[in-house]
Structures are given as C-alpha cells and as structure tokens.
Design an enzyme around this catalytic site. Structure first.
Site: not given
Length: 567
Positions: A213, A219, A273-274, A360, A391, A516
C-alpha cells in the site's frame, strides 16, 4: 456506540457465566439424543449447511448468547460497519471490505462518498489489463508473452490470495482457464524464498506484481528490488516498465522505483491488509492466472454472504452463530484454541489465512476504549486438511486437550476418482472421515463399551475416549470460485462478530509494530559491523552474544557487488 462498560460487566455475560454450571452437568451423548434440539441447530443458506448440534450448548444457551449480542449492540455495530462509520477508531478509518465485492449499482459510503464506483474503476482496469496480458497484446521487453506471474507481498497481501489460488488450482473451470500459466507468491524476505520463486522462470516471460500500500514495507520492497535486479540483469533497465506492475496507493514511490504509475492498481485505507484479498491485492494476480470472469464469481460468492450477514435474523445468520459459539467456547468454557479442518486438499491454505485474519484481528488485551480486558479475547487458530490432520494432531484433540473443531466438507469433489471394484469413490472415502470424526469427538468411547469388546483391563485407560468435545460442521455444495468466496466471507464476518461481542477493535494491528521497529536498530548494527567492522553495542547481553556469533561467520556475500540466487 463507544462505552466504557465492558461486556463482562453486563447481566447477560454474568448469566452465561452461571449457565456454564448447567452445561457442565450435560454430555454431548445426551444432548445429541434430543432430536428437536439438533433440528434447531441446522442452518442452511445458498446451498451451504451448518450443523452446530455438536457444540456444548442447549437451546437456552443460544437464547442467552443472543441476549449477550443485544447487550454488546451487535446489530448496531454491524450496521455501523456497513454504513461506513469509522469503527476502526484507533486509526480513524471505515472498515469496508464488503465494498470490494459489492455489485456495481450498490451504494456504500465512507466519509459521505459512495466508494463502489472507485472499486469498479479498479476492477475494470484489472479486467482490461489481465485480458491484455493473457491474450498476448501486452508482451515483455523481448516480445514474448508473459505467462508467469510472481506476486510480491507479505501478510494479508500474500496469505489470502495464496489461499484462493490454491483452492482454484484444481477447479476444472479455473484450471482450464489457467492452462500454460503459473502464479507464484514471494513473501518471506529469506533469500531462499526468492530462490524458490525464480527457479525455472525466464525473466522474458515473467511479470512481477509488487503489492504494498505504502511502497515502504521493508520485506516486500527488498524482495521487489531483488526481482527488479533479476529482470535488469537479464533484460536491461528499460525492461522494468514491461515486467513489473504495482498494487499501491503511493504513486510517487511507484514511479521512483521504475514502474509506470499507469500500471499501478489502487486500494484504500478502509481495506485492512488481512481483508484485502477481494481488492487489487488478490484480484490482480488471480485474474492474470485465471481470467477476470473466474475471479468475478469468487467476488459474487463473498457478496452473497455479505448480504446474508447484514440482512438475516441472528437465529439463521451463519457468521453471527459461529461468532457467538466461538465467544462461548473461549470466554465461558475456557477453550482457547480452535482447529480448522477442511476435508479438501484444495483448502490446504485456508487455515493459515484464517489464522492471520483471526489472530491479528482479535489478539487484543484492551477494549476499543483502551481498558485492559479482565478476560481472554481471541482464539489460537491452527489446522490441516483431513485426513492428513488425523495422522498428526487428532490424537491430542481426541484424548488430550479439548479443542473445538470446525469441520469443512464439500459434497462434490473438484476432481472425482473412482476405481472399479472399490467399495466407495476416493471422495466418499475422504468424506466418511468428515462425517465420522465429529461423532467420535462428541460421543467418545466408554469403559463399558471397551469391556463389551473384550479389551484387556490394562489397555482400557488408554483406549477410553471421554467424548463431550465440541465441533461444528460446514457442508459446501462444491468448491467453485463462488463457494470459495462464500467460505472466505463467512469466516471474515465471524471474526468481526467475536470482536464486536468482546468490545475490541478487530481492525487495527499495533502488535506487529514493536518487533519491526526493533529490527531497524539491528539492521543498522549489521550494516555498521559488515561495512566498517564496528563492534556490537547497545543491546542486552543475550542479543549482543547472538549478534556477535552471527557476525563471526562470513556471510558469503560482498557488499560492493550484487549477488543473486544460484538455483
């Protein structure tokens, strides 16, 4: 609606606390014997069936939860969200991911402006651009068709689109539309992720979508610069404009990076964002892979649930019921975790996406007014597709800690298989487990049953299953793009309901900031140590020791020259 009263101070909350004692006297074996109760706990909408009869609730519990919803002003909070009010109060923003999949003629306002036309301007631009790339009218710097896409983003700019991509890969209609193309997602700043994503790709046929954005996410932008260098090394600096596009609102930085601002696709600050998979964040890479018409069906599925959530009474409202049951399990029965168990390999990335959306959003320790919560909010989410999970961690779920489970099943497989002579098809074999596991958790197995089966005495404690372990089942008619959109929106709204009841802000995420900012100090130290040989200073003993050990070993790269992966 802001109030300094915590939900735990209301009478409905206290009533539910007292009601726990009544529920603790029951067992799901007995609750499941009440057919009328079970009938009342089946909800159907648009081909989806929800069965929550295996929750540790009676009809009285549900009525008390509805009273809690009333005390929390749930309906008003939903209306405020849909009305574009700034319910994300700490960032002073609307929360309007519903607008991303609204029909063209819908009116949804933020700050007095209908945002739906802006959404459709971007959608139309994506449709046009993706069709040009897919048809070959937009080509790379050497004239070759761009058949491979690498989408660079992290968190919500990655997990949601990856979930949808993975789910669509084996849908026959989507697979046919994606023939000859591939889509990859680069998220981790770890150079190994870069190496894996560019291995086997030719820069001449690759289009890179940079999703940020602000165009400042550390990153994402380092990965973007890395792939920019990869393209330039092969094709020259002028190739960037043909091989890189952006999803961003920061057009000056997009231009400074070397991407034509005309090839930037916008989204808005009212999109978290999510919650952004239905924005250009997801729609652009997914449209490049599958074509816009497929993605439109996905958006339509999400929109159908948006309407259901907004207009349906709570008694038949899937996200509301699911959200209230989560609050009951977490805050009253004391179960902090939830397992998401889709019986479809196509949904293998669903749990990781919902893990972020849920944890979050609702991983908060204070109310929306900043008051410390005297109760735990949020769920610990995890999951794997069945039967893989059976399993793996089902042992703990059956005989260890009590973990409420969401079983997600699909009536019609995307890829049916039947072998002549087998008792059932492969999908029937899978779904046999989908139907059996919730009952195994609910009923368990008693000492008496084991004695009747002549199990040796010394094994009886090990083979006893207590049962009384809650779950719910969602049965989807198929796993088309439309159904995938529905499933996404059910969980998005469920998580909002939980936050509305707990009285927290589900739409900010300040918890990601501290780590961060501390990383910035470490980055500065690494640069000084690598380039000037400066010693490690200003950190605690543990961090200083680790950093010094890390710096003792040659990193294998020289700061004065570019190094790209060798794979």
């Amino acid at each position: 609606m802001a109030s300094t009263t915590l939900i735990c101070d209301t009478e409905p909350w206290k009533d539910l606390k007292g009601h726990v004692k009544e529920i603790e006297k029951t067992h799901l074996r007995d609750l499941m014997a009440d057919v009328e109760r079970c009938k009342s706990m089946m909800v159907e909408f648009d081909g989806i069936l929800l069965d929550y009869s295996r929750q540790r609730v009676c009809q009285d519990t549900i009525e008390k939860l509805f009273k809690l919803a009333e005390a929390a002003h749930l309906k008003q909070k939903i209306d405020r969200m849909y009305g574009g009010e700034h319910i994300n109060s700490t960032e002073n923003r609307s929360v309007l991911h519903i607008a991303l999949r609204a029909p063209r003629d819908k009116v949804i306002c933020s700050d007095g402006k209908n945002v739906v036309p802006d959404v459709w301007t971007v959608l139309d631009k994506i449709k046009d651009f993706s069709e040009r790339v897919r048809s070959g009218s937009w080509v790379g710097a050497t004239g070759k068709v761009l058949k491979d896409v690498v989408a660079i983003g992290i968190g919500g700019s990655f997990l949601g689109p990856l979930f949808v991509h993975t789910a669509l890969q084996t849908d026959p209609e989507a697979a046919e539309s994606a023939k000859g193309r591939q889509l990859r997602f680069l998220a981790n700043v770890d150079p190994i992720d870069v190496a894996r994503n560019i291995t086997g790709l030719n820069p001449e046929t690759t289009l890179v979508v940079v999703v940020s954005k602000t165009f400042t996410t550390a990153e994402t932008m380092l990965n973007a610069r890395t792939l920019k260098e990869w393209i330039q090394a092969a094709l020259g600096p002028q190739a960037v404009a043909k091989h890189m596009v952006a999803v961003s609102t920061n057009l000056p930085l997009v231009k400074e990076f070397g991407i034509d601002p005309a090839n930037a696709f916008a989204f808005w600050d009212w999109v978290g964002g999510r919650y952004s998979v239905c924005s250009a964040v997801g729609v652009l890479p997914l449209s490049l892979q599958y074509g816009f018409p497929i993605v439109q069906k996905f958006l339509n599925g999400a929109s159908s649930i948006d309407n259901h959530f907004y207009s349906t009474s709570f008694e038949k409202n899937m996200p509301v019921l699911l959200g209230l049951l989560s609050v009951w399990n977490v805050s009253f029965l004391g179960y902090p975790a939830r397992a998401i168990l889709p019986y479809s390999q196509a949904l293998e990335k669903f749990a990781p996406h919902i893990q972020q959306v849920s944890m979050e959003s609702n991983g908060k320790g204070v109310s929306i007014d900043g008051i410390p919560l005297p109760f735990e909010a949020g769920e610990i989410d995890f999951g794997e597709p069945g039967t893989n999970g059976q399993h793996s961690f089902y042992q703990l779920i059956h005989q260890g800690r009590v973990i409420p489970c969401d079983f997600i099943g699909v009536v019609k497989s995307q890829q049916p298989i039947y072998l002549k002579g087998e008792a059932v098809s492969n999908h029937d074999e899978l779904m046999s487990n989908f139907f059996a596991q919730p009952d195994a958790l609910a009923y368990g197995k008693t000492r008496e049953q084991l004695l009747g089966e002549k199990v040796p005495n010394h094994l009886i404690p090990h083979k006893t299953f207590s049962g009384n372990r809650p779950s719910l089942s969602l049965l989807l008619p198929s796993l088309s793009a439309y159904n995938i959109g529905q499933l996404l929106a059910i969980y998005e709204h469920r998580i909002a309901v939980e936050g509305f009841i707990w009285g927290i802000n589900s739409f900010d995420q300040w918890g990601v900031e501290l780590g961060k900012s501390l990383a910035t100090q470490v980055r500065k130290q690494l640069n000084l140590s690598r380039t000037q040989g400066k010693p490690v200073v200003g950190f605690n003993f543990g961090t200083s020791t680790l950093l010094t050990r890390y710096l003792e070993v040659d990193s294998g790269v020289q700061s004065e020259s570019t190094v790209l992966p060798k794979m």
